[in-house]
Design a protein around this motif. Sequence first.
Motif, PDB file in Angstrom:
ATOM      1  N   LEU A 190      29.445  -3.051  24.431  1.00 58.12           N
ATOM      2  CA  LEU A 190      29.909  -2.785  23.077  1.00 58.12           C
ATOM      3  C   LEU A 190      31.301  -2.185  23.203  1.00 58.12           C
ATOM      4  CD1 LEU A 190      26.799  -0.994  21.487  1.00 58.12           C
ATOM      5  CD2 LEU A 190      27.244  -3.452  21.694  1.00 58.12           C
ATOM      6  N   CYS A 191      32.262  -2.650  22.401  1.00 55.09           N
ATOM      7  CA  CYS A 191      33.617  -2.114  22.553  1.00 55.09           C
ATOM      8  C   CYS A 191      34.436  -2.286  21.282  1.00 55.09           C
ATOM      9  CB  CYS A 191      34.335  -2.765  23.734  1.00 55.09           C
ATOM     10  SG  CYS A 191      34.490  -4.555  23.638  1.00 55.09           S
ATOM     11  N   SER A 192      35.392  -1.397  21.110  1.00 55.66           N
ATOM     12  CA  SER A 192      36.361  -1.511  20.025  1.00 55.66           C
ATOM     13  C   SER A 192      37.448  -2.498  20.428  1.00 55.66           C
ATOM     14  CB  SER A 192      36.971  -0.141  19.715  1.00 55.66           C
ATOM     15  OG  SER A 192      37.657   0.376  20.848  1.00 55.66           O
ATOM     16  N   ASP A 193      38.225  -2.951  19.441  1.00 55.23           N
ATOM     17  CA  ASP A 193      39.252  -3.948  19.733  1.00 55.23           C
ATOM     18  C   ASP A 193      40.327  -3.401  20.667  1.00 55.23           C
ATOM     19  OD1 ASP A 193      40.253  -2.290  17.659  1.00 55.23           O
ATOM     20  OD2 ASP A 193      41.618  -3.846  16.970  1.00 55.23           O
ATOM     21  N   GLY A 194      40.502  -2.084  20.681  1.00 57.99           N
ATOM     22  CA  GLY A 194      41.485  -1.505  21.580  1.00 57.99           C
ATOM     23  C   GLY A 194      41.170  -1.755  23.043  1.00 57.99           C
ATOM     24  N   LEU A 195      39.876  -1.907  23.368  1.00 61.53           N
ATOM     25  CA  LEU A 195      39.502  -2.148  24.758  1.00 61.53           C
ATOM     26  C   LEU A 195      39.633  -3.615  25.129  1.00 61.53           C
ATOM     27  CD1 LEU A 195      38.449  -0.807  27.356  1.00 61.53           C
ATOM     28  CD2 LEU A 195      36.128  -1.338  26.589  1.00 61.53           C
ATOM     29  N   TYR A 196      39.204  -4.513  24.249  1.00 61.44           N
ATOM     30  CA  TYR A 196      39.173  -5.930  24.650  1.00 61.44           C
ATOM     31  C   TYR A 196      40.464  -6.690  24.365  1.00 61.44           C
ATOM     32  CZ  TYR A 196      38.140  -7.274  19.736  1.00 61.44           C
ATOM     33  OH  TYR A 196      38.183  -7.463  18.383  1.00 61.44           O
ATOM     34  N   GLN A 197      41.347  -6.155  23.519  1.00 63.97           N
ATOM     35  CA  GLN A 197      42.451  -6.988  23.032  1.00 63.97           C
ATOM     36  C   GLN A 197      43.446  -7.402  24.122  1.00 63.97           C
ATOM     37  OE1 GLN A 197      44.459  -4.837  19.904  1.00 63.97           O
ATOM     38  NE2 GLN A 197      44.891  -3.048  21.186  1.00 63.97           N
ATOM     39  N   ASP A 198      43.555  -6.627  25.172  1.00 69.89           N
ATOM     40  CA  ASP A 198      44.490  -6.992  26.246  1.00 69.89           C
ATOM     41  C   ASP A 198      43.778  -7.406  27.533  1.00 69.89           C
ATOM     42  OD1 ASP A 198      46.994  -6.551  24.865  1.00 69.89           O
ATOM     43  OD2 ASP A 198      46.519  -4.414  24.929  1.00 69.89           O
ATOM     44  N   LEU A 199      42.457  -7.637  27.459  1.00 75.98           N
ATOM     45  CA  LEU A 199      41.693  -8.059  28.631  1.00 75.98           C
ATOM     46  C   LEU A 199      41.137  -9.449  28.382  1.00 75.98           C
ATOM     47  CD1 LEU A 199      39.696  -4.797  29.458  1.00 75.98           C
ATOM     48  CD2 LEU A 199      41.955  -5.500  30.273  1.00 75.98           C
ATOM     49  N   ASP A 200      41.449 -10.385  29.269  1.00 76.38           N
ATOM     50  CA  ASP A 200      40.954 -11.742  29.049  1.00 76.38           C
ATOM     51  C   ASP A 200      39.502 -11.863  29.535  1.00 76.38           C
ATOM     52  OD1 ASP A 200      40.983 -12.126  31.839  1.00 76.38           O
ATOM     53  OD2 ASP A 200      42.919 -13.148  31.816  1.00 76.38           O
ATOM     54  N   HIS A 201      38.945 -13.030  29.294  1.00 71.83           N
ATOM     55  CA  HIS A 201      37.537 -13.301  29.589  1.00 71.83           C
ATOM     56  C   HIS A 201      37.202 -13.036  31.061  1.00 71.83           C
ATOM     57  CE1 HIS A 201      33.773 -15.396  28.407  1.00 71.83           C
ATOM     58  NE2 HIS A 201      33.751 -15.803  29.653  1.00 71.83           N
ATOM     59  N   PHE A 261      38.296   0.521  31.748  1.00 68.43           N
ATOM     60  CA  PHE A 261      39.306   1.461  31.258  1.00 68.43           C
ATOM     61  C   PHE A 261      40.541   1.473  32.161  1.00 68.43           C
ATOM     62  CE2 PHE A 261      36.167   2.671  28.304  1.00 68.43           C
ATOM     63  CZ  PHE A 261      36.783   3.406  27.297  1.00 68.43           C
ATOM     64  N   GLU A 262      40.341   1.332  33.469  1.00 69.29           N
ATOM     65  CA  GLU A 262      41.498   1.228  34.378  1.00 69.29           C
ATOM     66  C   GLU A 262      42.375   0.049  33.968  1.00 69.29           C
ATOM     67  OE1 GLU A 262      39.850   0.758  38.238  1.00 69.29           O
ATOM     68  OE2 GLU A 262      39.488   2.915  38.556  1.00 69.29           O
ATOM     69  N   LEU A 263      41.759  -1.093  33.733  1.00 69.69           N
ATOM     70  CA  LEU A 263      42.509  -2.299  33.368  1.00 69.69           C
ATOM     71  C   LEU A 263      43.198  -2.132  32.018  1.00 69.69           C
ATOM     72  CD1 LEU A 263      39.875  -4.956  34.451  1.00 69.69           C
ATOM     73  CD2 LEU A 263      42.114  -4.593  35.527  1.00 69.69           C
ATOM     74  N   ALA A 264      42.473  -1.603  31.032  1.00 67.50           N
ATOM     75  CA  ALA A 264      43.052  -1.448  29.694  1.00 67.50           C
ATOM     76  C   ALA A 264      44.220  -0.470  29.705  1.00 67.50           C
ATOM     77  CB  ALA A 264      41.983  -0.994  28.715  1.00 67.50           C
ATOM     78  N   LEU A 265      44.094   0.607  30.478  1.00 66.50           N
ATOM     79  CA  LEU A 265      45.148   1.624  30.504  1.00 66.50           C
ATOM     80  C   LEU A 265      46.329   1.215  31.388  1.00 66.50           C
ATOM     81  CD1 LEU A 265      42.871   4.788  30.561  1.00 66.50           C
ATOM     82  CD2 LEU A 265      44.395   4.065  28.700  1.00 66.50           C
ATOM     83  N   LEU A 266      46.175   0.165  32.178  1.00 71.61           N
ATOM     84  CA  LEU A 266      47.326  -0.410  32.875  1.00 71.61           C
ATOM     85  C   LEU A 266      48.218  -1.172  31.894  1.00 71.61           C
ATOM     86  CD1 LEU A 266      45.757  -1.770  36.190  1.00 71.61           C
ATOM     87  CD2 LEU A 266      47.449   0.073  35.974  1.00 71.61           C
ATOM     88  N   GLY A 267      47.639  -1.621  30.799  1.00 74.00           N
ATOM     89  CA  GLY A 267      48.378  -2.359  29.779  1.00 74.00           C
ATOM     90  C   GLY A 267      48.987  -1.423  28.761  1.00 74.00           C
ATOM     91  N   PRO A 268      49.398  -1.960  27.605  1.00 71.86           N
ATOM     92  CA  PRO A 268      50.074  -1.139  26.597  1.00 71.86           C
ATOM     93  C   PRO A 268      49.167  -0.123  25.925  1.00 71.86           C
ATOM     94  CG  PRO A 268      49.782  -3.395  25.801  1.00 71.86           C
ATOM     95  CD  PRO A 268      49.412  -3.405  27.248  1.00 71.86           C
ATOM     96  N   ALA A 269      47.867  -0.379  25.854  1.00 73.07           N
ATOM     97  CA  ALA A 269      46.898   0.548  25.243  1.00 73.07           C
ATOM     98  C   ALA A 269      47.413   1.082  23.914  1.00 73.07           C
ATOM     99  CB  ALA A 269      46.560   1.685  26.205  1.00 73.07           C
ATOM    100  N   ARG A 270      47.752   0.161  23.023  1.00 69.92           N
ATOM    101  CA  ARG A 270      48.346   0.542  21.739  1.00 69.92           C
ATOM    102  C   ARG A 270      47.341   1.186  20.786  1.00 69.92           C
ATOM    103  NH1 ARG A 270      50.425  -4.543  23.083  1.00 69.92           N
ATOM    104  NH2 ARG A 270      48.609  -5.493  22.086  1.00 69.92           N
ATOM    105  N   ASP A 271      46.078   0.962  21.034  1.00 68.45           N
ATOM    106  CA  ASP A 271      45.035   1.466  20.140  1.00 68.45           C
ATOM    107  C   ASP A 271      44.084   2.358  20.920  1.00 68.45           C
ATOM    108  OD1 ASP A 271      43.514   1.786  17.863  1.00 68.45           O
ATOM    109  OD2 ASP A 271      43.043  -0.342  17.595  1.00 68.45           O
ATOM    110  N   ASN A 272      43.202   3.048  20.187  1.00 67.25           N
ATOM    111  CA  ASN A 272      42.146   3.795  20.846  1.00 67.25           C
ATOM    112  C   ASN A 272      41.212   2.828  21.569  1.00 67.25           C
ATOM    113  OD1 ASN A 272      41.840   5.585  17.727  1.00 67.25           O
ATOM    114  ND2 ASN A 272      43.218   6.072  19.416  1.00 67.25           N
ATOM    115  N   LEU A 273      40.616   3.300  22.667  1.00 72.88           N
ATOM    116  CA  LEU A 273      39.740   2.469  23.485  1.00 72.88           C
ATOM    117  C   LEU A 273      38.351   3.086  23.513  1.00 72.88           C
ATOM    118  CD1 LEU A 273      41.998   2.491  26.689  1.00 72.88           C
ATOM    119  CD2 LEU A 273      42.266   0.957  24.745  1.00 72.88           C
ATOM    120  N   SER A 274      37.329   2.269  23.244  1.00 72.53           N
ATOM    121  CA  SER A 274      35.954   2.757  23.377  1.00 72.53           C
ATOM    122  C   SER A 274      35.064   1.647  23.922  1.00 72.53           C
ATOM    123  CB  SER A 274      35.391   3.220  22.026  1.00 72.53           C
ATOM    124  OG  SER A 274      36.035   4.398  21.598  1.00 72.53           O
ATOM    125  N   GLY A 275      34.117   2.036  24.768  1.00 71.08           N
ATOM    126  CA  GLY A 275      33.186   1.054  25.305  1.00 71.08           C
ATOM    127  C   GLY A 275      31.887   1.709  25.737  1.00 71.08           C
TER     128      GLY A 275
END
Length: 243
Positions: A193-204, A224-238
């Motif tokens: 389960l995740c918010s769009d902030g977590l999945y939006q910059d991670l591909d399949h 979270f390591e992968l998401a925070l390597l990117g722009p992380a423009r939004d809050n992240l939850s998973g």
Amino acid sequence: MKVAQRLWSSAGRTDTGKVRARNEDAFLDQPQQGLWVVADGMGGHQAGDLASRLIVESLAELPAGLDFEDRLDALRDCLHRLNRHLSLGLTLTGETPDLLVGSTVVALLAEGSRVACVWAGDSRCYLLRGRQLFQLSRDHSLLQQLVEERGMSPDEAARQPGAHALTRAIGAAEELQLDILELESLPGDVFLLCSDGLYQDLDHDLLTAALLRPSPQLALQRLFELALLGPARDNLSGVVINR
């Protein structure tokens, strides 16, 4: 605690990200109750953190001693009640008559092998079965509508004005429409389960590789390591849930 719930192990995490000043996401991780939730306060609106927290806290208080059908009914009724409260009550304060308070929600309810996913908005539920990743939820967004109704590619739809606007959310309208998907889980299944902030910059492929890690904690750490390597423009939850 029901013995059946020992089938499940899970881990949850949230992060403000690199751009937002505050975290408007909230999550619930209750493997002993077979209940997990991610709620994303509507971006750009005031008090989104209030809405997401209210959803999570209210669902955490649902009675656990009921059978699966009654628990699912109680979950759905709770979200409809919160929708009325947020859309009609909190929006009519005297000092801020135009205040819009809302949140997406995606919840997973499990008992034994029975699972139900309930959602409104663009927070997602994924299932990893074997080495294949499936998106179980369907985004309630203008982008998804453009793809389905106008035949646009996701990239083309994403370039349209307001493409990421939500078409459903808790508190967004007087009448709430929830989507519910029921399925039988199998040993080895992994849910995310995740918010769009977590999945939006991670591909399949990145999502799949992370969820293949041997525990919910390790999978979540990698996501979270992968998401925070990117722009992380939004809050992240998973929340990662393993059977």
